[in-house]
Design a protein around this motif. Sequence first.
Motif, PDB file in Angstrom:
ATOM      1  N   THR A 295       0.838  -1.195   0.000  1.00 18.21           N
ATOM      2  CA  THR A 295       0.000   0.000   0.000  1.00 18.21           C
ATOM      3  C   THR A 295       0.880   1.256   0.000  1.00 18.21           C
ATOM      4  OG1 THR A 295      -0.096   0.212   2.397  1.00 18.21           O
ATOM      5  CG2 THR A 295      -1.794  -1.166   1.370  1.00 18.21           C
ATOM      6  N   GLU A 296       0.266   2.329  -0.467  1.00 21.54           N
ATOM      7  CA  GLU A 296       0.961   3.615  -0.481  1.00 21.54           C
ATOM      8  C   GLU A 296       1.248   4.047   0.960  1.00 21.54           C
ATOM      9  OE1 GLU A 296      -1.352   6.266  -2.802  1.00 21.54           O
ATOM     10  OE2 GLU A 296       0.360   7.531  -3.275  1.00 21.54           O
TER      11      GLU A 296
ATOM     12  N   LEU B   8       4.718   0.404  -7.008  1.00 25.44           N
ATOM     13  CA  LEU B   8       4.112   1.347  -6.050  1.00 25.44           C
ATOM     14  C   LEU B   8       5.058   1.615  -4.872  1.00 25.44           C
ATOM     15  CD1 LEU B   8       1.640   3.015  -5.203  1.00 25.44           C
ATOM     16  CD2 LEU B   8       0.763   0.990  -4.020  1.00 25.44           C
ATOM     17  N   PHE B   9       5.731   0.559  -4.402  1.00 23.94           N
ATOM     18  CA  PHE B   9       6.689   0.716  -3.297  1.00 23.94           C
ATOM     19  C   PHE B   9       7.784   1.717  -3.704  1.00 23.94           C
ATOM     20  CE2 PHE B   9      10.420  -0.660  -0.816  1.00 23.94           C
ATOM     21  CZ  PHE B   9       9.876  -0.710   0.464  1.00 23.94           C
ATOM     22  N   ARG B  10       8.354   1.475  -4.872  1.00 27.60           N
ATOM     23  CA  ARG B  10       9.467   2.309  -5.355  1.00 27.60           C
ATOM     24  C   ARG B  10       9.035   3.758  -5.559  1.00 27.60           C
ATOM     25  NH1 ARG B  10      10.343   3.627 -10.700  1.00 27.60           N
ATOM     26  NH2 ARG B  10      12.469   4.343 -11.160  1.00 27.60           N
ATOM     27  N   GLU B  11       7.925   3.900  -6.261  1.00 31.87           N
ATOM     28  CA  GLU B  11       7.447   5.240  -6.617  1.00 31.87           C
ATOM     29  C   GLU B  11       7.069   6.040  -5.350  1.00 31.87           C
ATOM     30  OE1 GLU B  11       3.058   6.083  -8.186  1.00 31.87           O
ATOM     31  OE2 GLU B  11       4.140   4.630  -9.382  1.00 31.87           O
TER      32      GLU B  11
ATOM     33  N   ALA C  39       9.021   9.471  -3.787  1.00 34.82           N
ATOM     34  CA  ALA C  39       8.308  10.745  -3.614  1.00 34.82           C
ATOM     35  C   ALA C  39       8.390  11.295  -2.179  1.00 34.82           C
ATOM     36  CB  ALA C  39       6.842  10.562  -4.011  1.00 34.82           C
ATOM     37  N   VAL C  40       8.921  10.502  -1.248  1.00 32.32           N
ATOM     38  CA  VAL C  40       8.931  10.930   0.169  1.00 32.32           C
ATOM     39  C   VAL C  40       9.622  12.283   0.379  1.00 32.32           C
ATOM     40  CG1 VAL C  40       9.966  10.360   2.432  1.00 32.32           C
ATOM     41  CG2 VAL C  40       8.498   8.701   1.251  1.00 32.32           C
TER      42      VAL C  40
END
Length: 354
Positions: free
Chosen positions: A159-160, A197-200, A204-205
Motif C-alpha cells: 500500500t501507499e 508502487l513501493f518504489r514510486e 516521492a517521500v
Amino acid sequence: LRSFSTARQSLRIGLIPADGIGREVIPAAKRALEALGSDIPRLEFHELLAGFELFTRTGTALPDETVQILKTGCDAALFGAVSSPSRKVAGYSSPIVALRKELDLYANIRPVVSVGRNVGGKPVDLVVVRENTECLYVKQETIVRTESGREARATRLITERASRRIGKMAFDIALGRPRKQVTIIHKSNVLSITDGLFRETIRAVPDLPEVAGRYAGVALAEQIVDSAVYRLFREPEIYDVMVAPNLYGDILSDAAAALVGSLGLVPSINAGDEFVMGEPVHGSAPDIEGKGIANPLASMRSAALMLRHLGYENGASRIDKAVNEVIEEGSVLTPDLGGRSSTSEVVDAVLRRI
Ligand code: GGG
C-alpha cells in the motif's frame, strides 16, 4: 534512530522468549539491561507466552493475555525466536508476524555492522529497513485442485500508506548517519504494480509537504533486489540504509549477517510510532537448542537498540561498547564465531565490561 523519550519512573519490558534458543538468549538481554543500574529507570519485567511450542501444548500460539499486557502494561518488549513449521498446521499462525501487526510495528530495523578481527573481508556498516506489515506476509494463501493438479496462490499487498511510512523511517534513519544514503530495494522491472508502487512512493517521500525539505541532504539510490544481493556480497561498503518490502528485507538482512561473521550478532527492533520490540534476527536454532552455546550478543544488542529507540542513549551505548569489546578481544566467543565458549561465559564477559 528515532526515539520517543518521555520521563519515566519505571521501564516496563515484556519478555517473550518464545521457542528454542529464544529461551536462552532473552535472559541474557535481560541481564544486560539490569547491569545498567541508574542509567535507565527502574526496570519492571513481564514474562509473556507465545510460540509454536506453546501452540502444541495449548492450541494457542499468541494468547490474548500476551497481547493485552504488551498493549496496556508495557513500554517496550523483547522477543526471542519462533519455530513455525514449514508445513501448514491447522489453527496455527506465526505469533511474531501477528504481534508485528497487532502492535503496528511497521518497521523492522536491522543494523548490520562489522566489528573487530573476527570479520572477514570488507567493513560493513548498513541498516536494512524492512517493511513489517504487508507484502506476502499478509498470508492470504489459497490452494485449489484443478484438472492438472493443485494450484496455490498468494496475495501480495503493497500500500501507499505503508510504503510512505517505511520510506520516512528509512530517511529519518539515514539523516542520523554519516553517509546519509537510502537505497530502495525492489523488483519493479517484473512486479511493476506492487514493487512499482513501493518504489514510486518512497521516491516521492522527500517531496512530501509534511517533510518540509528535511531529507534534502539524503542521497537516494535504488537497486533491483537480485543485483542488490550480488553487490551486497561483492561491495557491501556501497550500502548505507536499504529499504525493502517485507520478504526482500527478511532475506537481505540474513544474507548481510553472513558478511559480519554470524547471524548470532545481528540485532533488530520492530518499531511503530507507539511501541518498540527488540528481536535478534536469528531464529530458534533447534540444532543447538539446550546445548548452552547460543550466541547471546544479537539479543543483548537488540536490548540496546530498544533502549536507544526509547531515548536512553547512555544505557544503549554501554551495552554496545561492552559487546564490541568482547568481539574485538576475541577470546570469549560462542562456536558460531569460531570460539569455544558457552552462552553464559559470553554473557559474563559482556556484563563485566558493562
Ligand atoms: N527472531 C527471529 C525469528 O524468530 N526468526 C524466525 C522467524 O521469523 N520465523 C517466522 C516464524 O517462525 O513464524
